[in-house]
Scaffold this motif. Structure first.
Motif, PDB file in Angstrom:
ATOM      1  N   ASN A 126       0.825  -1.201   0.000  1.00  0.00           N
ATOM      2  CA  ASN A 126       0.000   0.000   0.000  1.00  0.00           C
ATOM      3  C   ASN A 126       0.867   1.261   0.000  1.00  0.00           C
ATOM      4  O   ASN A 126       0.556   2.236  -0.684  1.00  0.00           O
ATOM      5  CB  ASN A 126      -0.938  -0.010   1.196  1.00  0.00           C
ATOM      6  CG  ASN A 126      -2.129   0.887   0.999  1.00  0.00           C
ATOM      7  OD1 ASN A 126      -2.339   1.438  -0.070  1.00  0.00           O
ATOM      8  ND2 ASN A 126      -2.913   1.047   2.036  1.00  0.00           N
ATOM      9  N   ALA A 134       2.473   1.601  -3.472  1.00  0.00           N
ATOM     10  CA  ALA A 134       1.459   2.081  -4.421  1.00  0.00           C
ATOM     11  C   ALA A 134       1.168   3.560  -4.190  1.00  0.00           C
ATOM     12  O   ALA A 134       0.904   4.299  -5.141  1.00  0.00           O
ATOM     13  CB  ALA A 134       0.187   1.270  -4.287  1.00  0.00           C
ATOM     14  N   ALA A 185      -1.042   6.080  -6.563  1.00  0.00           N
ATOM     15  CA  ALA A 185      -2.354   5.475  -6.356  1.00  0.00           C
ATOM     16  C   ALA A 185      -2.875   5.838  -4.969  1.00  0.00           C
ATOM     17  O   ALA A 185      -2.110   6.049  -4.036  1.00  0.00           O
ATOM     18  CB  ALA A 185      -2.269   3.960  -6.490  1.00  0.00           C
TER      19      ALA A 185
END
Length: 59
Positions: free
Chosen positions: A25, A28, A33
């Motif tokens: 996470n 990203a 993102a």
């Protein structure tokens, strides 16, 4: 003795899955993102990742 080994593997897989999920996470996030998960989605991903890590430990 088997219970202690199973408990150790469970704790290792749960900690490793947490590190992997948050690591992906964060990576990203650096790529641009923006992921937001509900509590249910995080729980399902966490359990599935723990199963995957646990199966990799068995080999």
């Amino acid at each position: 003795m088997k219970y202690l080994c199973a408990l150790r593997d469970l704790i290792i897989s749960l900690i490793a899955s947490t590190v992997i999920i948050y690591g992906l996470n964060i990576v990203a996030g650096f790529a641009g993102a923006d992921y937001s998960f509900t509590n249910g989605e995080v729980f399902i991903i966490w359990i599935l990742m723990a199963i995957l890590v646990n199966s990799c430990l068995k080999r």
